[in-house]
Design an enzyme around this catalytic site. Structure first.
Site, PDB file in Angstrom:
ATOM      1  N   TYR A   1      57.660 -32.013 -35.075  1.00 23.40           N
ATOM      2  CA  TYR A   1      57.651 -33.428 -35.268  1.00 23.40           C
ATOM      3  C   TYR A   1      57.144 -34.355 -34.321  1.00 23.40           C
ATOM      4  CZ  TYR A   1      61.725 -31.671 -38.245  1.00 23.40           C
ATOM      5  OH  TYR A   1      62.352 -30.940 -39.304  1.00 23.40           O
TER       6      TYR A   1
ATOM      7  N   ASP B   1      43.726 -27.338 -34.723  1.00 26.52           N
ATOM      8  CA  ASP B   1      45.253 -27.221 -35.166  1.00 26.52           C
ATOM      9  C   ASP B   1      45.328 -25.426 -34.751  1.00 26.52           C
ATOM     10  OD1 ASP B   1      45.593 -29.439 -36.205  1.00 26.52           O
ATOM     11  OD2 ASP B   1      45.515 -28.772 -38.542  1.00 26.52           O
TER      12      ASP B   1
ATOM     13  N   ARG C   1      66.500 -37.172 -32.861  1.00 29.06           N
ATOM     14  CA  ARG C   1      67.280 -38.200 -33.575  1.00 29.06           C
ATOM     15  C   ARG C   1      68.013 -37.502 -34.742  1.00 29.06           C
ATOM     16  NH1 ARG C   1      62.595 -41.208 -32.999  1.00 29.06           N
ATOM     17  NH2 ARG C   1      61.860 -40.937 -35.366  1.00 29.06           N
TER      18      ARG C   1
ATOM     19  N   HIS D   1      45.160 -35.860 -36.732  1.00 34.01           N
ATOM     20  CA  HIS D   1      44.825 -34.832 -37.037  1.00 34.01           C
ATOM     21  C   HIS D   1      43.851 -34.098 -36.291  1.00 34.01           C
ATOM     22  CE1 HIS D   1      47.235 -34.881 -40.764  1.00 34.01           C
ATOM     23  NE2 HIS D   1      46.985 -36.225 -40.951  1.00 34.01           N
TER      24      HIS D   1
END
Length: 396
Positions: free
Chosen positions: A80, A171, A87, A122
């Site tokens: 996240y 990535d 949260r 990204h």
């Protein structure tokens, strides 16, 4: 080893897949809403060797159910944006309170702090800012435009836009693999001391780390800070990609003098060709090599160089690679459940990896995991579903 993966996209799932390939018991916590990518779960290979449970983290009992899993886990992976897990009630503080030996892996593009930390991104952007995308030569490299000697190839490669290496460089190389290394190092520490910790795996950090050797060359004056003009980025005529007569391509990596000598002999470059390190004549040498490759098809050149130390190999597509004789002999690609895919890597003599399970279907294993992990709260009679917010929460 037990791993909890909070569902995400990209490098987090790939890291969890790698751990699963090596034998870890990976439980993916899927959301009730579909994946934002829209991929049929049966073909999402990054979810192979995992089991899936459905938990709505925005439901009143969602965090408690995840923490019940965390209590029995060795590792946790989440991707996240910074602050989202906190949260949702499953941040590092809450998880380590339940399980002090947990290693909590955080997979993001920008990291947990810094000016860009809260912004979306990204692979392409992360690799760009890390300074590694700028090293990638443009499609076709310096060679195709240099055929016939019409254009100074190095100048065009340095001034043109970089190529785009799918999402492999950022990535997966700079992200997933560094996360796995961090998790396993953290696990080693936790098992020795009983104390867990948080691993902040940012793609920009890992991608930058990949370039360590080149930073040394830059400092020594052996690397130019622009692409397409260096020894390993297509600048050298003997470390480049060339087009054959049929449009296929061959990758030449004849760096060492003895390999280069074999390369020029088999290519029949001729005794009057420029020397390997006559830098001023590199454009001429590149054009000579390109002209020779243009006289035969890729398959014909493959036959010429087969079994030699000339360091020339065909540039294969994905399907061609799966059918390559060497990779087939090693079982590098396998077929499972009707899908061709890479086999687990690396290889172990005593504890080999295996494809034990097809890609997990969201929620399909909830009852099984509840039983095996001893977490009855995972399998309640009914679940409520909240509105999706994946675009706002996803970090990488």
């Amino acid at each position: 080893m037990r791993v909890v993966e909070l569902a995400g996209i990209g490098p987090g799932p790939f890291a969890a897949m790698l751990l699963g390939d090596l034998g870890a018991d990976v439980v993916r916590v899927d959301r009730p809403e579909p994946s934002p990518l829209g991929t049929d779960p049966a073909y999402d290979l990054t979810n192979r060797n995992k089991r899936s449970v459905l938990i709505d983290l925005k439901a009143p009992d969602g965090p408690r159910r995840v923490l019940d899993l965390v209590e029995r886990a060795d590792l946790l992976i989440e991707g996240y944006r910074p602050g989202v897990a906190e949260r949702l009630g499953v941040g590092p503080e809450a998880c380590l309170e339940r399980n002090p030996a947990l290693v909590y892996g955080r997979m993001t593009g920008w990291g947990q702090d810094g000016p860009r930390a809260a912004t979306a991104g990204h692979d392409l952007g992360y690799a760009a800012v890390a300074g590694v995308l700028g090293m990638v030569a443009a499609p076709g490299g310096a060679t195709e435009r240099a055929a016939g000697g019409a254009v100074p190839a190095a100048e065009e490669a340095a001034d043109g836009p970089p190529g785009i290496p799918a999402n492999l460089l950022g990535d997966y190389a700079g992200g997933s693999l560094y996360l796995v290394v961090g998790l396993l190092a953290g696990l080693h520490h936790a098992r020795a001391t009983g104390t867990g910790q948080v691993v902040d795996a940012a793609i920009v950090d890992g991608a930058a780390h990949l370039s360590s050797m080149l930073w040394g060359l830059l400092a020594a004056g052996h690397w130019q800070d622009r692409r397409g003009v260096n020894l390993l980025d297509g600048g050298a005529p003997f470390y480049a990609v060339y087009r054959a007569a049929d449009g296929g391509h061959l990758a030449v990596g004849a760096l060492e003098p003895r390999f280069y000598a074999e390369f020029t002999r088999l290519l029949e470059l001729g005794p009057d060709a420029p020397g390997q390190y006559e830098l001023a004549r590199w454009p001429e040498l590149r054009a000579r090599i390109a002209d020779r490759f243009a006289t035969r098809t890729r398959a014909e050149w493959e036959a010429v160089f087969a079994g030699s130390d000339a360091c020339v190999e065909p540039v294969l597509t994905m399907r061609q690679a799966a059918a390559d004789g060497h990779l087939a002999a090693r079982g590098t690609y396998v077929e499972a459940d009707g899908v061709t895919q890479p086999a687990p890597a690396p290889r172990f003599s005593a504890t080999p990896g295996a494809l034990r399970r097809p890609p997990a279907r969201p929620g399909a294993d909830t009852a099984e995991v509840a039983r095996d992990w001893g977490v009855p709260s995972l399998d309640p009679p009914a679940m409520t579903t909240s509105a999706p917010d994946s675009a706002a929460d996803q970090g990488a």
